[in-house]
Design a protein around this motif. Structure first.
Motif, PDB file in Angstrom:
ATOM      1  N   MET A   1       0.824  -1.139   0.299  1.00 42.79           N
ATOM      2  CA  MET A   1      -0.012   0.048   0.080  1.00 42.79           C
ATOM      3  C   MET A   1       1.047   1.361  -0.017  1.00 42.79           C
ATOM      4  O   MET A   1       1.892   1.242   0.789  1.00 42.79           O
ATOM      5  CB  MET A   1      -0.955  -0.108   1.278  1.00 42.79           C
ATOM      6  N   ASN A   2       0.549   2.001  -0.959  1.00 42.41           N
ATOM      7  CA  ASN A   2       1.411   3.244  -1.040  1.00 42.41           C
ATOM      8  C   ASN A   2       1.107   4.255   0.089  1.00 42.41           C
ATOM      9  O   ASN A   2       0.198   4.090   0.806  1.00 42.41           O
ATOM     10  CB  ASN A   2       1.429   3.897  -2.289  1.00 42.41           C
ATOM     11  N   GLU A   3       1.923   5.278   0.365  1.00 36.65           N
ATOM     12  CA  GLU A   3       1.976   6.096   1.445  1.00 36.65           C
ATOM     13  C   GLU A   3       0.457   6.973   1.471  1.00 36.65           C
ATOM     14  O   GLU A   3      -0.221   7.210   2.398  1.00 36.65           O
ATOM     15  CB  GLU A   3       3.120   7.116   1.666  1.00 36.65           C
ATOM     16  N   ASP A   4       0.121   7.492   0.278  1.00 34.02           N
ATOM     17  CA  ASP A   4      -1.141   8.184   0.163  1.00 34.02           C
ATOM     18  C   ASP A   4      -2.077   7.425   0.530  1.00 34.02           C
ATOM     19  O   ASP A   4      -2.946   7.835   1.167  1.00 34.02           O
ATOM     20  CB  ASP A   4      -1.140   8.801  -1.364  1.00 34.02           C
ATOM     21  N   LYS A   5      -2.222   6.220   0.138  1.00 34.07           N
ATOM     22  CA  LYS A   5      -3.505   5.284   0.385  1.00 34.07           C
ATOM     23  C   LYS A   5      -3.605   4.893   1.828  1.00 34.07           C
ATOM     24  O   LYS A   5      -4.389   4.834   2.262  1.00 34.07           O
ATOM     25  CB  LYS A   5      -3.182   4.140  -0.426  1.00 34.07           C
ATOM     26  N   ARG A   6      -2.369   4.697   2.441  1.00 31.10           N
ATOM     27  CA  ARG A   6      -2.123   4.275   3.929  1.00 31.10           C
ATOM     28  C   ARG A   6      -2.766   5.460   4.758  1.00 31.10           C
ATOM     29  O   ARG A   6      -3.580   5.400   5.716  1.00 31.10           O
ATOM     30  CB  ARG A   6      -0.574   4.052   4.312  1.00 31.10           C
ATOM     31  N   MET A   7      -2.328   6.642   4.282  1.00 32.08           N
ATOM     32  CA  MET A   7      -2.777   7.737   5.075  1.00 32.08           C
ATOM     33  C   MET A   7      -4.284   8.131   5.055  1.00 32.08           C
ATOM     34  O   MET A   7      -5.034   8.643   5.958  1.00 32.08           O
ATOM     35  CB  MET A   7      -1.842   9.105   4.928  1.00 32.08           C
ATOM     36  N   GLN A   8      -4.446   7.772   3.729  1.00 32.11           N
ATOM     37  CA  GLN A   8      -6.356   7.777   3.587  1.00 32.11           C
ATOM     38  C   GLN A   8      -6.824   6.893   4.596  1.00 32.11           C
ATOM     39  O   GLN A   8      -7.773   7.293   4.986  1.00 32.11           O
ATOM     40  CB  GLN A   8      -6.552   7.606   2.189  1.00 32.11           C
ATOM     41  N   VAL A   9      -6.340   5.483   4.613  1.00 29.50           N
ATOM     42  CA  VAL A   9      -7.016   4.728   5.452  1.00 29.50           C
ATOM     43  C   VAL A   9      -6.948   5.268   6.898  1.00 29.50           C
ATOM     44  O   VAL A   9      -7.812   5.193   7.715  1.00 29.50           O
ATOM     45  CB  VAL A   9      -6.221   3.414   5.404  1.00 29.50           C
ATOM     46  N   GLU A  59     -10.575  -4.899   5.165  1.00 30.29           N
ATOM     47  CA  GLU A  59      -9.570  -4.708   3.964  1.00 30.29           C
ATOM     48  C   GLU A  59      -8.069  -4.777   4.368  1.00 30.29           C
ATOM     49  O   GLU A  59      -7.580  -5.632   3.603  1.00 30.29           O
ATOM     50  CB  GLU A  59      -9.874  -3.555   2.955  1.00 30.29           C
ATOM     51  N   MET A  60      -7.746  -4.066   5.045  1.00 27.83           N
ATOM     52  CA  MET A  60      -6.570  -4.217   5.566  1.00 27.83           C
ATOM     53  C   MET A  60      -5.978  -5.561   6.163  1.00 27.83           C
ATOM     54  O   MET A  60      -5.028  -6.084   5.588  1.00 27.83           O
ATOM     55  CB  MET A  60      -5.990  -3.315   6.675  1.00 27.83           C
ATOM     56  N   LEU A  61      -6.766  -6.296   6.890  1.00 28.68           N
ATOM     57  CA  LEU A  61      -6.364  -7.385   7.240  1.00 28.68           C
ATOM     58  C   LEU A  61      -6.353  -8.426   6.022  1.00 28.68           C
ATOM     59  O   LEU A  61      -5.605  -9.524   6.085  1.00 28.68           O
ATOM     60  CB  LEU A  61      -7.428  -8.122   8.214  1.00 28.68           C
ATOM     61  N   THR A  62      -7.146  -8.389   5.207  1.00 21.73           N
ATOM     62  CA  THR A  62      -7.269  -9.191   3.918  1.00 21.73           C
ATOM     63  C   THR A  62      -6.134  -9.081   2.995  1.00 21.73           C
ATOM     64  O   THR A  62      -5.521  -9.979   2.690  1.00 21.73           O
ATOM     65  CB  THR A  62      -8.605  -9.070   3.073  1.00 21.73           C
ATOM     66  N   LYS A  63      -5.581  -7.887   3.035  1.00 21.78           N
ATOM     67  CA  LYS A  63      -4.280  -7.649   2.375  1.00 21.78           C
ATOM     68  C   LYS A  63      -3.358  -8.134   3.163  1.00 21.78           C
ATOM     69  O   LYS A  63      -2.240  -8.666   2.422  1.00 21.78           O
ATOM     70  CB  LYS A  63      -3.983  -6.074   1.783  1.00 21.78           C
ATOM     71  N   GLU A  64      -3.225  -7.948   4.316  1.00 21.00           N
ATOM     72  CA  GLU A  64      -2.024  -8.492   5.074  1.00 21.00           C
ATOM     73  C   GLU A  64      -2.041 -10.007   4.946  1.00 21.00           C
ATOM     74  O   GLU A  64      -1.017 -10.416   4.715  1.00 21.00           O
ATOM     75  CB  GLU A  64      -2.341  -8.128   6.569  1.00 21.00           C
ATOM     76  N   ALA A  65      -3.138 -10.595   5.106  1.00 24.01           N
ATOM     77  CA  ALA A  65      -3.046 -12.305   4.759  1.00 24.01           C
ATOM     78  C   ALA A  65      -2.816 -12.582   3.463  1.00 24.01           C
ATOM     79  O   ALA A  65      -2.209 -13.557   3.295  1.00 24.01           O
ATOM     80  CB  ALA A  65      -4.789 -12.704   5.263  1.00 24.01           C
ATOM     81  N   GLN A  66      -2.853 -11.845   2.612  1.00 26.96           N
ATOM     82  CA  GLN A  66      -2.493 -12.101   1.086  1.00 26.96           C
ATOM     83  C   GLN A  66      -0.874 -11.618   0.977  1.00 26.96           C
ATOM     84  O   GLN A  66      -0.465 -11.983  -0.005  1.00 26.96           O
ATOM     85  CB  GLN A  66      -3.406 -11.271   0.038  1.00 26.96           C
ATOM     86  N   GLY A  67      -0.332 -11.321   2.145  1.00 26.32           N
ATOM     87  CA  GLY A  67       1.152 -10.969   1.998  1.00 26.32           C
ATOM     88  C   GLY A  67       1.583  -9.748   1.733  1.00 26.32           C
ATOM     89  O   GLY A  67       2.653  -9.285   1.678  1.00 26.32           O
TER      90      GLY A  67
END
Length: 105
Positions: A1-9, A59-67
């Protein structure tokens, strides 16, 4: 996840938590005045805000589970803290509304 997307989250979690807490406060204030319809409306708004935050977390947990690793920093910790406080506050607001309803009877 890029920095802009992470800060949006992160900001989304903080905003959802703030909205949920604000609606919870409004629910208590409405119940205190005997306006239980408004109190329930505000509790529902708090639930909706928390559901939005839950979807972001899922959504964050799903992405984390996907690596896809999520950078954990003070911003994310603050967002999670803000959200958990809002959840606890909403639970307490629900109890306050129930007490005011009981007292009104």
């Amino acid at each position: 996840m890029n920095e802009d997307k992470r800060m949006q989250v992160v900001m989304g979690l903080i905003m959802a938590g703030g909205n949920a807490k604000g609606s919870s406060v409004a629910a208590i204030q409405a119940a205190k005045k005997g306006d239980f319809q408004a109190a329930e409306k505000n509790l529902k708004a708090a639930d909706e805000a928390l559901n939005q935050a839950h979807n972001v977390q899922t959504e964050m947990l799903t992405k984390e589970a996907q690596g896809e690793k999520t950078q954990v920093d003070l911003y994310l910790v603050h967002a999670q803290d803000h959200l958990m406080t809002a959840i606890a506050f909403k639970d307490l607001a629900k109890e306050f509304v129930a007490v005011y309803q009981r007292l009104a009877k």
